[in-house]
Design a protein around this motif. Structure first.
Motif, PDB file in Angstrom:
ATOM      1  N   ASP A   1       4.099  -0.054   1.487  1.00  0.00           N
ATOM      2  CA  ASP A   1       5.417   0.419   1.890  1.00  0.00           C
ATOM      3  C   ASP A   1       5.172   1.808   2.456  1.00  0.00           C
ATOM      4  O   ASP A   1       5.015   2.766   1.708  1.00  0.00           O
ATOM      5  CB  ASP A   1       6.365   0.461   0.692  1.00  0.00           C
ATOM      6  CG  ASP A   1       7.766   0.892   1.084  1.00  0.00           C
ATOM      7  OD1 ASP A   1       8.084   0.908   2.280  1.00  0.00           O
ATOM      8  OD2 ASP A   1       8.546   1.222   0.167  1.00  0.00           O
ATOM      9  N   GLY A   2       5.076   1.898   3.784  1.00  0.00           N
ATOM     10  CA  GLY A   2       4.635   3.152   4.405  1.00  0.00           C
ATOM     11  C   GLY A   2       3.153   3.317   4.147  1.00  0.00           C
ATOM     12  O   GLY A   2       2.345   2.486   4.536  1.00  0.00           O
ATOM     13  N   THR A   3       2.792   4.377   3.403  1.00  0.00           N
ATOM     14  CA  THR A   3       1.381   4.601   3.074  1.00  0.00           C
ATOM     15  C   THR A   3       1.068   4.259   1.629  1.00  0.00           C
ATOM     16  O   THR A   3      -0.092   4.269   1.233  1.00  0.00           O
ATOM     17  CB  THR A   3       0.991   6.070   3.334  1.00  0.00           C
ATOM     18  OG1 THR A   3       1.834   6.916   2.536  1.00  0.00           O
ATOM     19  CG2 THR A   3       1.135   6.419   4.805  1.00  0.00           C
TER      20      THR A   3
END
Length: 106
Positions: free
Chosen positions: A92-94
């Motif tokens: 989730d994102g990074t």
């Protein structure tokens, strides 16, 4: 904080493979804020077992609390994957929110 829970999945070369996994945090099922109308977009890195860099990154989505789904198409498995084991990192994102093992069979 999301609990990173190891999961195991199987894909078949030459066949579409839909993969579903569940992600939990300290409050229960992790909520990525997705709905049926506007799914939350996540990514899945596929790495050969023992490698640090991803072979490929595919898009995943979450439309229900805790549920993450993505599909490996027949074309993708034919062209990018060989029989063997691969590591999955759902992000989730990074932030890594789940990990898994993908067994590819021919």
């Amino acid at each position: 904080m999301t609990y990173v829970i190891q999961t195991t999945h199987r894909a078949v070369i030459g066949a579409d493979t839909a993969i579903t996994l569940w992600v939990r945090d300290e409050a229960g099922k992790a909520d990525f804020g997705g709905t049926v109308e506007v799914p939350a977009v996540l990514s899945v890195e596929i790495r050969p077992n023992g490698y640090a860099l991803p072979l490929e990154t595919v898009t995943a989505e979450s439309v229900e609390v805790g549920k993450v789904t993505f599909t490996l198409t027949a074309t993708f498995t034919d062209q990018k994957l060989a029989p063997g084991l691969f590591r999955l990192y759902v992000k989730d994102g990074t932030e890594v929110v789940a990990t898994g093992l993908l067994e590819v069979v021919g």
